[in-house]
Design a protein around this motif. Sequence first.
Motif, PDB file in Angstrom:
ATOM      1  N   LEU A 160      23.874 -16.642  10.770  1.00  0.00           N
ATOM      2  CA  LEU A 160      23.674 -18.152  10.406  1.00  0.00           C
ATOM      3  C   LEU A 160      22.251 -18.324  10.269  1.00  0.00           C
ATOM      4  O   LEU A 160      21.793 -19.430   9.891  1.00  0.00           O
ATOM      5  CB  LEU A 160      24.262 -18.910  11.626  1.00  0.00           C
ATOM      6  N   ASP A 161      21.129 -17.332  10.879  1.00  0.00           N
ATOM      7  CA  ASP A 161      20.047 -17.721  10.639  1.00  0.00           C
ATOM      8  C   ASP A 161      18.979 -16.711  10.029  1.00  0.00           C
ATOM      9  O   ASP A 161      17.811 -16.885  10.350  1.00  0.00           O
ATOM     10  CB  ASP A 161      19.449 -17.978  12.240  1.00  0.00           C
ATOM     11  N   LYS A 162      19.609 -15.841   9.420  1.00  0.00           N
ATOM     12  CA  LYS A 162      18.643 -14.963   8.483  1.00  0.00           C
ATOM     13  C   LYS A 162      19.296 -14.517   7.065  1.00  0.00           C
ATOM     14  O   LYS A 162      20.649 -14.713   7.188  1.00  0.00           O
ATOM     15  CB  LYS A 162      18.918 -13.502   9.429  1.00  0.00           C
ATOM     16  N   ASP A 177       9.091  -5.272  -3.283  1.00  0.00           N
ATOM     17  CA  ASP A 177       9.110  -3.858  -2.884  1.00  0.00           C
ATOM     18  C   ASP A 177      10.169  -4.082  -1.926  1.00  0.00           C
ATOM     19  O   ASP A 177       9.887  -4.288  -0.546  1.00  0.00           O
ATOM     20  CB  ASP A 177       7.806  -3.665  -2.108  1.00  0.00           C
ATOM     21  N   GLY A 178      11.321  -4.040  -2.420  1.00  0.00           N
ATOM     22  CA  GLY A 178      12.697  -3.935  -1.441  1.00  0.00           C
ATOM     23  C   GLY A 178      13.207  -4.964  -0.687  1.00  0.00           C
ATOM     24  O   GLY A 178      12.719  -6.408  -1.132  1.00  0.00           O
ATOM     25  N   ARG A 179      14.085  -5.228   0.259  1.00  0.00           N
ATOM     26  CA  ARG A 179      14.541  -5.955   0.845  1.00  0.00           C
ATOM     27  C   ARG A 179      13.785  -6.751   2.002  1.00  0.00           C
ATOM     28  O   ARG A 179      12.857  -5.916   2.481  1.00  0.00           O
ATOM     29  CB  ARG A 179      15.875  -5.506   1.436  1.00  0.00           C
ATOM     30  N   GLU A 180      13.774  -8.042   2.205  1.00  0.00           N
ATOM     31  CA  GLU A 180      13.107  -8.552   3.272  1.00  0.00           C
ATOM     32  C   GLU A 180      14.089  -9.325   4.151  1.00  0.00           C
ATOM     33  O   GLU A 180      14.647 -10.284   3.290  1.00  0.00           O
ATOM     34  CB  GLU A 180      11.974  -9.277   2.589  1.00  0.00           C
ATOM     35  N   VAL A 181      13.997  -9.513   5.212  1.00  0.00           N
ATOM     36  CA  VAL A 181      15.109 -10.243   5.992  1.00  0.00           C
ATOM     37  C   VAL A 181      14.290 -11.305   6.567  1.00  0.00           C
ATOM     38  O   VAL A 181      13.230 -11.303   7.440  1.00  0.00           O
ATOM     39  CB  VAL A 181      15.736  -9.528   7.271  1.00  0.00           C
ATOM     40  N   ILE A 182      14.722 -12.575   6.297  1.00  0.00           N
ATOM     41  CA  ILE A 182      13.813 -13.938   6.706  1.00  0.00           C
ATOM     42  C   ILE A 182      14.570 -14.711   7.205  1.00  0.00           C
ATOM     43  O   ILE A 182      15.709 -14.942   7.088  1.00  0.00           O
ATOM     44  CB  ILE A 182      13.319 -14.442   5.041  1.00  0.00           C
ATOM     45  N   ALA A 183      13.836 -15.349   8.308  1.00  0.00           N
ATOM     46  CA  ALA A 183      14.613 -16.443   9.136  1.00  0.00           C
ATOM     47  C   ALA A 183      14.782 -17.652   8.406  1.00  0.00           C
ATOM     48  O   ALA A 183      14.004 -18.084   7.513  1.00  0.00           O
ATOM     49  CB  ALA A 183      13.695 -16.747  10.319  1.00  0.00           C
ATOM     50  N   MET A 184      15.780 -18.416   8.643  1.00  0.00           N
ATOM     51  CA  MET A 184      16.069 -19.461   7.904  1.00  0.00           C
ATOM     52  C   MET A 184      16.903 -20.666   8.921  1.00  0.00           C
ATOM     53  O   MET A 184      17.261 -20.225  10.147  1.00  0.00           O
ATOM     54  CB  MET A 184      17.077 -19.463   6.903  1.00  0.00           C
ATOM     55  N   VAL A 185      16.596 -22.093   8.564  1.00  0.00           N
ATOM     56  CA  VAL A 185      17.293 -23.067   9.504  1.00  0.00           C
ATOM     57  C   VAL A 185      18.584 -23.351   8.815  1.00  0.00           C
ATOM     58  O   VAL A 185      18.479 -23.748   7.541  1.00  0.00           O
ATOM     59  CB  VAL A 185      16.281 -24.176   9.482  1.00  0.00           C
ATOM     60  N   PHE A 186      19.530 -23.634   9.695  1.00  0.00           N
ATOM     61  CA  PHE A 186      20.765 -23.911   9.064  1.00  0.00           C
ATOM     62  C   PHE A 186      21.431 -25.124   9.658  1.00  0.00           C
ATOM     63  O   PHE A 186      22.512 -25.179   9.869  1.00  0.00           O
ATOM     64  CB  PHE A 186      21.791 -22.588   9.201  1.00  0.00           C
ATOM     65  N   GLY A 187      20.454 -25.961   9.970  1.00  0.00           N
ATOM     66  CA  GLY A 187      20.936 -27.133  11.140  1.00  0.00           C
ATOM     67  C   GLY A 187      22.040 -28.099  10.581  1.00  0.00           C
ATOM     68  O   GLY A 187      23.067 -28.400  11.180  1.00  0.00           O
ATOM     69  N   GLU A 188      21.676 -28.418   9.299  1.00  0.00           N
ATOM     70  CA  GLU A 188      22.371 -29.575   8.929  1.00  0.00           C
ATOM     71  C   GLU A 188      24.034 -29.423   8.567  1.00  0.00           C
ATOM     72  O   GLU A 188      24.780 -30.083   8.218  1.00  0.00           O
ATOM     73  CB  GLU A 188      21.814 -30.014   7.615  1.00  0.00           C
ATOM     74  N   TYR A 189      24.289 -28.008   8.250  1.00  0.00           N
ATOM     75  CA  TYR A 189      25.455 -28.008   7.832  1.00  0.00           C
ATOM     76  C   TYR A 189      26.375 -26.619   8.493  1.00  0.00           C
ATOM     77  O   TYR A 189      26.797 -25.892   7.950  1.00  0.00           O
ATOM     78  CB  TYR A 189      25.469 -27.417   6.297  1.00  0.00           C
ATOM     79  N   GLN A 190      26.429 -27.046   9.861  1.00  0.00           N
ATOM     80  CA  GLN A 190      27.047 -26.170  10.521  1.00  0.00           C
ATOM     81  C   GLN A 190      28.416 -25.868  10.228  1.00  0.00           C
ATOM     82  O   GLN A 190      29.072 -24.851  10.583  1.00  0.00           O
ATOM     83  CB  GLN A 190      26.949 -26.792  12.322  1.00  0.00           C
TER      84      GLN A 190
END
Length: 374
Positions: free
Chosen positions: A106-108, A115-128
């Motif tokens: 839920l958060d990445k 240059d390839g894949r990047e795993v990035i943090a994200m905020v998913f607060g509003e739409y649980q």
Amino acid sequence: MNLTLRLRLLPNGTQTAKLLAVMERFNEAATFAAQVAFEAKVYSQPSIHKLAYRAIRDRFGLSAQLAVRAIGKAVETFRRDKTVGPVFKSRGAVTYDERILSFKGLDKVSLTTLDGREVIAMVFGEYQGARFDRIKGQVDLVYHAGQFHLYATIKVPEDPGIEIRGFLGVDLGIVNLATDSDGNVYTGEPVEKTRQRNHGARRSFQKTGTKSAKRRLKKIAKREAHFRRNENHVISKRLVALAKDTDRGIGLEDLKHIRDRITVRAKDRAKHSGWAFGQLLAFVTYKATLAGVPVLTVDARNTSRTCNVCGDCEKSNRKNQAEFLCKHCGHSENADRNAARNIRDRATLRWPDLAAGVDPRLKPSGNLVASPRL
Ligand SMILES: [Zn+2]
């Protein structure tokens, strides 16, 4: 029903640079594809692909699928207008799909960059309540005001599917933002307090009128809008949870009626001009849809002056802003709750499985009219 989710990304410094780099390269490639296509007068994905794909891979260093998507961006623009060869903003949206983007819990999110894949943090607060496996098709990466967001469309079933035993009626107001037919009151007090606190500052900035004053005014407006949005999320979440837990649908007034009603109270409107009913209605509707809770809007004319016990409708029944006192049967109640109960009953009457069980005294009579539109 399609809902657009907006997910905020929280890239670190290196990742920000990588995202900006892929964004700029993607848009250069899309512009290149569009120009090649425009000169050759071909506008479909396969024909532009034939002309530009190899060159895009060689020149711009995009992955295969990003190259396909860059061509797709040109194709989409031509679908709207073939008379110009578009030049895309260097930091315009990048289109991702499931081959180059995947959600990690839920958060990445994992995104393909140069240059390839990047795993990035994200905020998913509003739409649980939303489910990632429902995200279909493309997801747009957008950069605005120093922030990255993903815009994703999810499909949610339109058929509510759950069997309901009744309705929760909701009356929207300006003193209390929402009152439900169970008697719960949802105040907009925090929002109103912020507005009042900012009132003096807003006045003086408006008088000053300088550039910096305008900037600060804008800032205040933005903060208030943010606050309101939060408040609307909290209220809509509570209403939907209550309805779901008690196997009920939600009955609401339609927006047109609210607007008409609010116009009448010019004094209050000035005081609360910042309040957005439309947003609250929209939030209730999408959260309810996600939760499988049916929502009915009803024509709520006269709900505030109609007695919920005997159906008598008179302007003078509403004693004042807070109290309802029926001239006909003597019923007395909180005015907003009385209105919410009328909305509840009108919604119930529009729901075929439940209409038969409604107390006949509440059936349409006089001015208490169930909306004929089902
Ligand atoms: Zn009455």
